[in-house]
Every structure is written in structure tokens, then in C-alpha cells.
Design an enzyme around this catalytic site. Structure first.
Site, PDB file in Angstrom:
ATOM      1  NE  ARG A  98      -3.656  -0.018   2.331  1.00 48.31           N
ATOM      2  CZ  ARG A  98      -4.297   0.244   3.471  1.00 48.31           C
ATOM      3  NH1 ARG A  98      -4.295  -0.658   4.442  1.00 48.31           N
ATOM      4  NH2 ARG A  98      -4.934   1.374   3.628  1.00 48.31           N
ATOM      5  CG  HIS A 146      -8.731   5.462  10.701  1.00 43.57           C
ATOM      6  ND1 HIS A 146      -9.678   5.106   9.767  1.00 43.57           N
ATOM      7  CD2 HIS A 146      -9.400   5.653  11.861  1.00 43.57           C
ATOM      8  CE1 HIS A 146     -10.872   5.072  10.351  1.00 43.57           C
ATOM      9  NE2 HIS A 146     -10.732   5.404  11.612  1.00 43.57           N
ATOM     10  CB  CYS A 182       9.631   1.008  22.597  1.00 43.01           C
ATOM     11  SG  CYS A 182      10.882   1.854  21.641  1.00 43.01           S
ATOM     12  CB  CYS A 201      12.302  -0.601  17.593  1.00 40.16           C
ATOM     13  SG  CYS A 201      12.417   0.939  18.508  1.00 40.16           S
ATOM     14  CB  CYS A 223      13.406  -0.949  22.365  1.00 42.75           C
ATOM     15  SG  CYS A 223      12.359  -1.745  21.141  1.00 42.75           S
TER      16      CYS A 223
END
Ligand code: BV8
Length: 289
Positions: free
Chosen positions: A80, A132, A145, A188, A191
Site C-alpha cells: 500500500r 486513522h 518503547c 526498532c 529498543c
């Protein structure tokens, strides 16, 4: 049509009365859905060729789907992002951006779309609320986190998600069950352990508090003269609930859609409403002239 359904005449007089009311309106709300971006080539969710033709929305756009099959959900969102980056805003996005510029604090656009096209059409950011979230915001999926990054437009987001020719037509949501090892999915940077996820609101997740507050404050600041409901089946809440809330604040409703709204749907038509049948990309610029 169901008994008592009301479909106002879509005659030219319609457009005249609408443009008069639009010009005279001092407080407008606009609710946008996937149909706004259909003319830009982005399939809607439920229409023909929708993303979720073989996957239900509730199945893929959920935290559970992500924790169960992060590679499938990332292939869906990476696709998308890929599509949205290649799409361009259409006449309706530009017409809404122009309306927001003209009306300033007298207009607020609340969009369910995550494709970023309203922003790319130059819609004033202070007059646009993303109910959204957005495809190009990413965040750590770990709960403690808090890492977030805005507007990450890299395509693919990691090499392992590169859309390969052999992937087949993933636009039909025949998303390939290409196994991708978790280590090759985006992680991430803060973290180091959590998987990154798209910064969108999934089903069962709360909408951003600050966004809801700003929309609520706008509704409470005074009566609403007009709510424009464009390209939405008005089936997802709380977004669809803003139509009735606007009515309760005095608003008349103008629906732009390729299908007449269901009587009992969120955008059921009442006397005094307007309904413009057709592609929003064509009908909105014409009605906003
Ligand atoms: C919440 C982002 C509470 C992701 C989206 C059971 C379990 C859990 C929740 C629920 C449940 N039952 C009900 C709920 C509530 C649920 C909900 O409403 N479900 C529906 C299915 C009944 N809502 C939620 O879960 C929301 N959160 O309630 O949280 C809570 C509170 C506190 C603490 C914790 C929890 C979150 C909902 C947000 C989901 N995320 N998107 C992503 O994009 O991947 S929803 C997504 O689908 C879109 O954002 C949009 O909202 C929706 C699609 O709707 P549309 O935009 O209207 O698109 P659609 O294809 O349906 O219609 C297109 C229209 O355009 C059609 O009318 C068509 O005719 C028209 N059209 C087509 N072409 C054109 C056109 N018009 C004009 N021109 C054209 N060319």
C-alpha cells in the site's frame, strides 16, 4: 430503495443550491473515505478490486494479525505504501485543499485515509485530522518503547519487502505467503528488540486521543452548517459517527459517492441534503466552482 429512502434530485439546481450554501457556510466539516482516492488509482476497501477482496479488513488490519504474521501484514502495508507513493492526488483532493485554504478555521477535514494524498495536494495541515494515522508514519510495536518516526517514504521499507515480479498480483490481496524471516523485517532502532509497525490505527485500537479532542473541540466551538461526506461507506466507527454528530449541530449533509447511500447507513440522506452521484474526482471540483 428501502421504504422511506430519500434520494434528492441530482439536477443542476442541486449544484446551485449547494454552492450557495457552501459559500454561506461559516463552519464546515468534511469526512473523507477511500473513495476520495479511487480516482488516483488506489483501490477502495470494499469496492470491486478492493484490497481486501480475499482478506477481510478485520483480518489484516489488526494487532493480532501483526503479532501472528508480521511478514504477511508488512507485505500488505509495504504494497500500500508502494501504491500510494506512485499515486497522485486527484481533483477532489485539490478542491478540498482549496476549500480549507479559503475557509481557514471555518473548515476542518477529517480523513479515514492513510495514503497521504490530501497532504500532497497541499491541504493545510492545521485543517486536516488523520483519524486513522498514516502509512508513512512508523512506530515500535512494543508497548513500552514509544519510538515513532514520521513520513518515512522509503520503498520498500526494508530490502526483504521488495515487491518482486514473481509476487503475482498482490493488488488483489492475493498477498503471497512469501515467508520473510522476522530478522529481515524492520526493527526498532531504539529498543532494538521490537518490530516496527505502520503508524495506522488498526481495528480494535483506539484513535489518537489528541486527534479526537481537536475534532470534538471544533464540533463544540459552534454550530456546523455543512458536512461534506466524500467517498466513504460510513461503516467504520467512530469515524462514521461524525455524520450524525454534525447533524445534531445543525449541519446539512452533502454526499459525494458513486453509489446512493443506504437509508440506514451512517450517511443516510434526509430532506435538505445533497447527493452528488459519480467520481468525486469529477463531481467535487464541479460542485466547488
Ligand atoms: C475502536 C487504517 C475502540 C488501517 C482503518 C469488533 C471488534 C473490534 C472493534 C469493533 C468491532 N465491531 C465494531 C468495532 C469498531 C470498529 C468498527 O467500526 N468496525 C466496523 C468494521 C464495524 N472500529 C474500530 O475498531 C476503531 N477503533 O473502535 O476502538 C477502542 C477504544 C478505546 C480503547 C481501545 C479500543 C478503529 C477503526 C480504524 C480501523 N482502521 N484504517 C488501514 O488503512 O489499513 S479502517 C479503514 O476501513 C479505513 O480507514 C476506513 O475507515 C475504512 C474503509 O472505509 P471507507 O474509507 O469508507 O472505504 P470503503 O471501501 O468502505 O468505501 C468506499 C466508498 O467510496 C464506497 O461508499 C464507494 O461507493 C465510494 N467510492 C468508490 N469510488 C468512488 C467512491 N466515491 C466517490 N468517488 C469514487 N471514485
Amino acid at each position: 430503495a428501502s421504504p422511506g429512502a430519500y434520494t434528492p434530485p441530482t439536477s443542476s439546481a442541486d449544484i446551485t443550491s449547494f454552492t450557495h450554501h457552501l459559500a454561506a457556510s461559516s463552519r464546515i466539516l468534511v469526512l473523507c473515505g477511500a473513495g476520495l482516492s479511487a480516482a488516483s488509482g488506489l483501490p477502495t476497501f470494499r469496492g470491486a478490486g478492493g484490497y481486501w477482496r480475499t482478506h477481510s479488513a478485520m483480518e489484516l488490519a489488526t494487532y493480532d494479525a501483526f503479532t501472528t504474521s508480521p511478514d504477511l501484514v508488512w507485505q500488505f502495508y509495504n504494497y500500500r505504501r508502494h501504491m500510494a507513493l506512485r499515486a497522485v492526488p486527484n481533483g477532489a483532493h485539490y478542491a478540498l485543499a482549496e476549500l480549507a485554504r479559503k475557509k481557514g478555521r471555518g473548515c476542518l477535514t477529517i480523513t479515514q485515509n492513510v495514503d497521504g494524498l490530501s497532504q500532497r495536494a497541499g491541504h493545510p495541515a492545521s485543517r486536516l485530522e488523520l483519524l486513522h494515522g498514516g502509512l508513512f508514519d512508523i512506530k515500535c510495536s512494543g508497548f513500552d518503547c514509544g519510538y515513532e518516526q514520521q513520513d518515512v517514504r522509503t520503498d520498500p521499507i526494508v530490502p526483504a519487502l521488495e515487491i518482486k515480479d514473481g509476487d503475482g498480483d498482490i493488488s488483489s490481496a492475493q498477498i503471497p505467503l512469501r515467508e520473510i524471516a522476522e530478522r529481515d523485517l524492520p526493527h526498532c532502532p531504539r529498543c532494538k528488540t521490537g518490530l516496527l509497525r505502520p503508524g495506522v490505527v488498526w481495528f480494535g485500537e483506539a484513535l489518537p486521543e489528541a486527534t479526537l479532542d481537536r475534532v470534538e473541540n471544533y464540533m463544540l466551538e459552534g454550530p456546523i452548517d455543512l458536512i461534506i461526506v466524500v467517498g466513504t461507506s460510513a461503516t467504520v466507527y467512530p469515524a462514521a459517527g461524525y455524520i450524525e454528530k454534525a447533524r445534531a449541530r445543525g449541519a446539512r449533509v452533502a454526499v459525494f459517492n458513486t453509489e446512493a447511500p443506504e437509508r440506514d447507513g451512517g450517511s443516510g440522506l434526509r430532506r435538505g441534503d445533497w447527493f452528488f452521484m459519480g467520481d468525486a474526482g469529477v463531481e467535487m471540483p464541479r460542485a466547488f466552482e
